[in-house]
Design a protein around this motif. Sequence first.
Motif, mmCIF file in Angstrom:
data_model
loop_
_atom_site.group_PDB
_atom_site.id
_atom_site.type_symbol
_atom_site.label_atom_id
_atom_site.label_comp_id
_atom_site.label_asym_id
_atom_site.label_seq_id
_atom_site.Cartn_x
_atom_site.Cartn_y
_atom_site.Cartn_z
ATOM 1 N N UNK A 155 -3.843 -5.044 -7.689
ATOM 2 C CA UNK A 155 -2.404 -5.261 -7.786
ATOM 3 C C UNK A 155 -1.870 -5.909 -6.514
ATOM 4 N N UNK A 156 -2.320 -5.432 -5.369
ATOM 5 C CA UNK A 156 -1.873 -5.995 -4.090
ATOM 6 C C UNK A 156 -2.363 -7.437 -3.954
ATOM 7 N N UNK A 157 -3.620 -7.688 -4.305
ATOM 8 C CA UNK A 157 -4.180 -9.042 -4.195
ATOM 9 C C UNK A 157 -3.447 -10.024 -5.096
ATOM 10 N N UNK B 24 -8.620 -11.928 -2.656
ATOM 11 C CA UNK B 24 -9.243 -11.092 -3.689
ATOM 12 C C UNK B 24 -9.011 -9.621 -3.360
ATOM 13 N N UNK B 25 -9.205 -8.773 -4.356
ATOM 14 C CA UNK B 25 -9.064 -7.333 -4.159
ATOM 15 C C UNK B 25 -10.058 -6.845 -3.113
ATOM 16 N N UNK B 26 -11.255 -7.413 -3.106
ATOM 17 C CA UNK B 26 -12.279 -7.015 -2.138
ATOM 18 C C UNK B 26 -11.849 -7.349 -0.717
ATOM 19 N N UNK B 27 -11.240 -8.514 -0.527
ATOM 20 C CA UNK B 27 -10.764 -8.893 0.809
ATOM 21 C C UNK B 27 -9.662 -7.952 1.284
ATOM 22 N N UNK B 28 -8.755 -7.621 0.389
ATOM 23 C CA UNK B 28 -7.644 -6.732 0.742
ATOM 24 C C UNK B 28 -8.179 -5.358 1.127
ATOM 25 N N UNK B 29 -9.098 -4.844 0.326
ATOM 26 C CA UNK B 29 -9.668 -3.529 0.620
ATOM 27 C C UNK B 29 -10.431 -3.555 1.944
ATOM 28 N N UNK B 30 -11.226 -4.599 2.151
ATOM 29 C CA UNK B 30 -11.989 -4.716 3.397
ATOM 30 C C UNK B 30 -11.047 -4.769 4.599
ATOM 31 N N UNK B 31 -9.965 -5.541 4.486
ATOM 32 C CA UNK B 31 -8.975 -5.608 5.559
ATOM 33 C C UNK B 31 -8.417 -4.213 5.826
ATOM 34 N N UNK B 32 -8.056 -3.491 4.779
ATOM 35 C CA UNK B 32 -7.436 -2.168 4.936
ATOM 36 C C UNK B 32 -8.394 -1.184 5.602
ATOM 37 N N UNK B 33 -9.642 -1.183 5.154
ATOM 38 C CA UNK B 33 -10.633 -0.251 5.707
ATOM 39 C C UNK B 33 -10.905 -0.564 7.176
ATOM 40 N N UNK B 34 -11.008 -1.832 7.510
ATOM 41 C CA UNK B 34 -11.324 -2.210 8.888
ATOM 42 C C UNK B 34 -10.117 -2.067 9.807
ATOM 43 N N UNK B 35 -8.923 -2.057 9.238
ATOM 44 C CA UNK B 35 -7.699 -1.930 10.013
ATOM 45 C C UNK B 35 -7.549 -0.534 10.589
ATOM 46 N N UNK C 166 0.830 -1.200 0.000
ATOM 47 C CA UNK C 166 0.000 0.000 0.000
ATOM 48 C C UNK C 166 0.868 1.253 0.000
ATOM 49 N N UNK C 167 1.985 1.222 0.713
ATOM 50 C CA UNK C 167 2.907 2.368 0.704
ATOM 51 C C UNK C 167 3.468 2.599 -0.700
ATOM 52 N N UNK C 168 3.674 1.527 -1.434
ATOM 53 C CA UNK C 168 4.252 1.634 -2.774
ATOM 54 C C UNK C 168 3.240 2.008 -3.842
ATOM 55 N N UNK C 169 2.062 1.364 -3.820
ATOM 56 C CA UNK C 169 1.120 1.520 -4.937
ATOM 57 C C UNK C 169 -0.202 2.167 -4.561
ATOM 58 N N UNK C 170 -0.410 2.432 -3.274
ATOM 59 C CA UNK C 170 -1.659 3.068 -2.865
ATOM 60 C C UNK C 170 -2.835 2.106 -2.884
#
Length: 74
Positions: free
Chosen positions: A53-55, A62-73, A44-48
């Motif tokens: 891309x991260x997933x 999945x991209x949705x899981x990664x985003x959900x993790x980030x938002x809830x973190x 996330x520091x590298x690509x935002x």
Amino acid sequence: MDNHRRTKQPKTNPIVATSEEVSSLEWEAVNMSEEEEDLVCRMHKLVGDRWELIAGRIPGRTAEEIERFWVMKK
């Protein structure tokens, strides 16, 4: 000239009607290993917010899981 009255249809708010945002209370927590969390943070520091891309760097996520993790973190 047409003297007939037209009935007004209720206006819908296009922002509300098309919004796909879900409150974090409705989301299920994403359990990640410490290595996955570290990779997500570093990527996330590298690509935002490029969740696809991260997933792609974490097998089985999945991209949705990664985003959900980030938002809830936060």
